[in-house]
Design a protein around this motif. Structure first.
Motif, PDB file in Angstrom:
ATOM      1  N   SER A 286      34.027  45.141  33.438  1.00 31.44           N
ATOM      2  CA  SER A 286      33.375  46.072  34.360  1.00 31.44           C
ATOM      3  C   SER A 286      32.556  45.246  35.331  1.00 31.44           C
ATOM      4  CB  SER A 286      32.464  47.046  33.603  1.00 31.44           C
ATOM      5  OG  SER A 286      33.212  47.848  32.720  1.00 31.44           O
ATOM      6  N   ASP A 289      31.341  49.245  40.145  1.00 31.78           N
ATOM      7  CA  ASP A 289      32.071  50.486  39.885  1.00 31.78           C
ATOM      8  C   ASP A 289      33.511  50.239  39.454  1.00 31.78           C
ATOM      9  OD1 ASP A 289      29.833  51.906  40.639  1.00 31.78           O
ATOM     10  OD2 ASP A 289      30.440  52.022  42.755  1.00 31.78           O
ATOM     11  N   THR A 290      33.903  48.976  39.346  1.00 35.48           N
ATOM     12  CA  THR A 290      35.281  48.645  38.992  1.00 35.48           C
ATOM     13  C   THR A 290      35.391  48.412  37.500  1.00 35.48           C
ATOM     14  OG1 THR A 290      35.604  47.579  41.148  1.00 35.48           O
ATOM     15  CG2 THR A 290      37.187  47.064  39.418  1.00 35.48           C
ATOM     16  N   PHE A 291      36.270  49.174  36.849  1.00 36.11           N
ATOM     17  CA  PHE A 291      36.539  49.010  35.423  1.00 36.11           C
ATOM     18  C   PHE A 291      38.048  48.891  35.249  1.00 36.11           C
ATOM     19  CE2 PHE A 291      37.911  50.897  31.416  1.00 36.11           C
ATOM     20  CZ  PHE A 291      37.207  50.129  30.498  1.00 36.11           C
ATOM     21  N   THR A 306      42.886  48.842  37.577  1.00 39.01           N
ATOM     22  CA  THR A 306      42.092  49.937  37.021  1.00 39.01           C
ATOM     23  C   THR A 306      43.004  50.991  36.401  1.00 39.01           C
ATOM     24  OG1 THR A 306      42.071  51.023  39.188  1.00 39.01           O
ATOM     25  CG2 THR A 306      40.246  49.540  38.678  1.00 39.01           C
ATOM     26  N   TRP A 327      34.456  43.556  28.066  1.00 38.39           N
ATOM     27  CA  TRP A 327      34.568  44.394  26.873  1.00 38.39           C
ATOM     28  C   TRP A 327      35.338  43.709  25.757  1.00 38.39           C
ATOM     29  CZ3 TRP A 327      32.346  49.339  26.665  1.00 38.39           C
ATOM     30  CH2 TRP A 327      31.828  49.801  27.865  1.00 38.39           C
TER      31      TRP A 327
END
Length: 441
Positions: A286, A289-291, A306, A327
């Motif tokens: 992350s 705002d980009t995941f 994404t 993550w």
């Protein structure tokens, strides 16, 4: 300029005289003319054989199952050149037979045609290994022309003519022959470098002992070394003195200092990312705002895909200077928290047990040592507040969707047990006296 025109006229005159002398030999009846007729018959037979064999070869090729790509590509190339293949086979057969039953002088022209056709076929098939179309054309035509001139016995005259077309820059003698040789050498070296880098890349990526980030770094190092060697060998073949690039490198350094700071920063940041293994292909990150998950580590940027299928190209410098949530940095375990509240009339022991059972029944939620847990976090104005924590091992599958499934499972389980979700309620009371009078007015 006048000297160049004189040399060109002399060379064209030589070619014309040679062509006239060769053509005149076939006008006289004899074995030279007979060999020409035999070659024309072989050519017609080759085209006839191609017409008959092409449909059958097409049917046979479609039935090939399990063949590798290079085998199928070779089969396609052979199919496209069936006439030339049959001409080579028939010409060599006739030549070998005539060598045994008659004088060698009566079949030398057939042997020359068979040799030249074999060279053309070999060059056409080998040149297909060059993926770049421009380089492939340069390599194929250069070898075809050279081999044709060589077997015609004009190699020395043609080389001398190309060598005469030259310019002198200081101590550098740059001729047309040198340029053509360098182009062919560049094409061969680039093809070899590309094949070598692809082979090394496959071997490195198959090695499970090397981490993904080090695999990417190793592939980049191999590519830099191979293509750097092509650059050096190619310019040395032309005759350039590479020591003169020292001044050019200083000028490039000044240009980098002023105008290419971001580019160099991204390149260096990319090397740092590969060395410290902070992120690697397949990691879920992350950034703002980009995941998404990392699809590719480039020299200048990182490709992040994404959940909505968009591919974000994030500069390497941003991944070094900004706060990045990885993550799956050290492992694939990811804990997610869900907050909810129930009415004060509901038994909190029952709420916790039902919530844990509901979460455990959702696919992708782990059980065992990392089973879901539920805790009371406080007593709110309208509800008893809880947090439900559970673990997953596939963040690439999405976070919002698994949270949504757990929320839905809680909804169904709480309704089945009669547990209610409270909502804020407010009472407005009008007091007597002045307040009641104001209310009446």
């Amino acid at each position: 300029m006048t000297e160049f025109l004189d040399q060109l006229i002399a060379f064209v005159t030589l070619l014309w005289d040679l062509l006239q002398s060769r053509v005149s030999t076939f006008l006289v009846p004899g074995w030279r003319q007979n060999q020409l007729f035999i070659l024309l018959a072989i050519l017609a037979l080759a085209f006839l054989a191609r017409t008959v064999a092409r449909p059958r070869l097409q049917v046979w090729a479609r039935a090939r199952v399990g063949w590798q790509k290079w085998q199928l590509r070779l089969l396609v190339q052979i199919r496209q050149r069936l006439a030339l293949v049959f001409f080579v086979i028939f010409a060599w057969t006739v030549y070998l037979v005539m060598q045994q039953i008659t004088w060698p002088s009566r079949s030398y022209l057939i042997g020359f045609a068979a040799t030249l056709a074999s060279v053309w076929l070999g060059v056409a098939l080998v040149a297909r290994m060059v993926p770049n179309r421009s380089l492939r054309l340069i390599l194929a035509w250069s070898v075809w022309i050279y081999m044709t001139i060589y077997y015609l016995g004009l190699a020395d005259e043609f080389s001398a003519f190309l060598e005469s077309l030259a310019i002198n820059i200081g101590s550098l003698h740059l001729s047309m022959l040198t340029i053509l040789t360098a182009l062919v050498l560049f094409a061969v070296l680039l093809t070899g470098a590309r094949l070598g880098s692809q082979t090394a890349s496959r071997m490195i990526r198959r090695n499970s002992d090397i981490s993904p980030s080090m695999q990417v770094l190793s592939v980049k190092v191999v590519q830099v070394l191979l293509y750097g060697a092509v650059f050096l060998l190619g310019f040395r073949a032309i005759g350039f003195d590479l020591t003169g690039f020292a001044l050019l490198s200083g000028a490039v350094g000044v240009g980098i200092g002023f105008g290419l700071q971001k580019v160099v920063s991204n390149l260096i940041s990319g090397v740092i990312i590969l060395l410290d293994k902070s992120i690697k292909p397949g990691d879920v990150i992350s950034l703002g705002d980009t995941f998404g998950w990392i699809n590719e580590l480039g020299a200048r940027y990182v490709s992040v895909v994404t959940r909505d299928g968009r591919e974000h190209l994030i500069p390497n410098e941003d991944l070094i200077t900004s706060q990045v949530v990885n993550w799956s940095h050290s492992d694939q375990f990811v804990r997610l928290d869900i907050f909810f509240g129930t009415a004060y009339g509901d038994d909190p022991h029952l709420v916790r047990r039902v919530a844990i059972e509901a979460a455990a029944g959702v696919p992708r939620v782990l059980s065992g040592t990392r089973a879901p847990v539920c805790h009371i976090t406080g007593f709110g104005d309208s509800s008893v507040d809880y947090v439900l924590r559970f673990w997953i091992t596939d963040p690439t599958g999405g976070l919002t969707n698994i949270k949504g499934r757990v929320y839905l499972a809680l909804w169904d389980a709480f309704h089945a047990q009669g547990i209610s979700f409270p909502f804020p309620q407010r009472e407005v009371r009008l007091l007597g006296g002045e307040g009641a009078t104001m209310a009446d007015d």
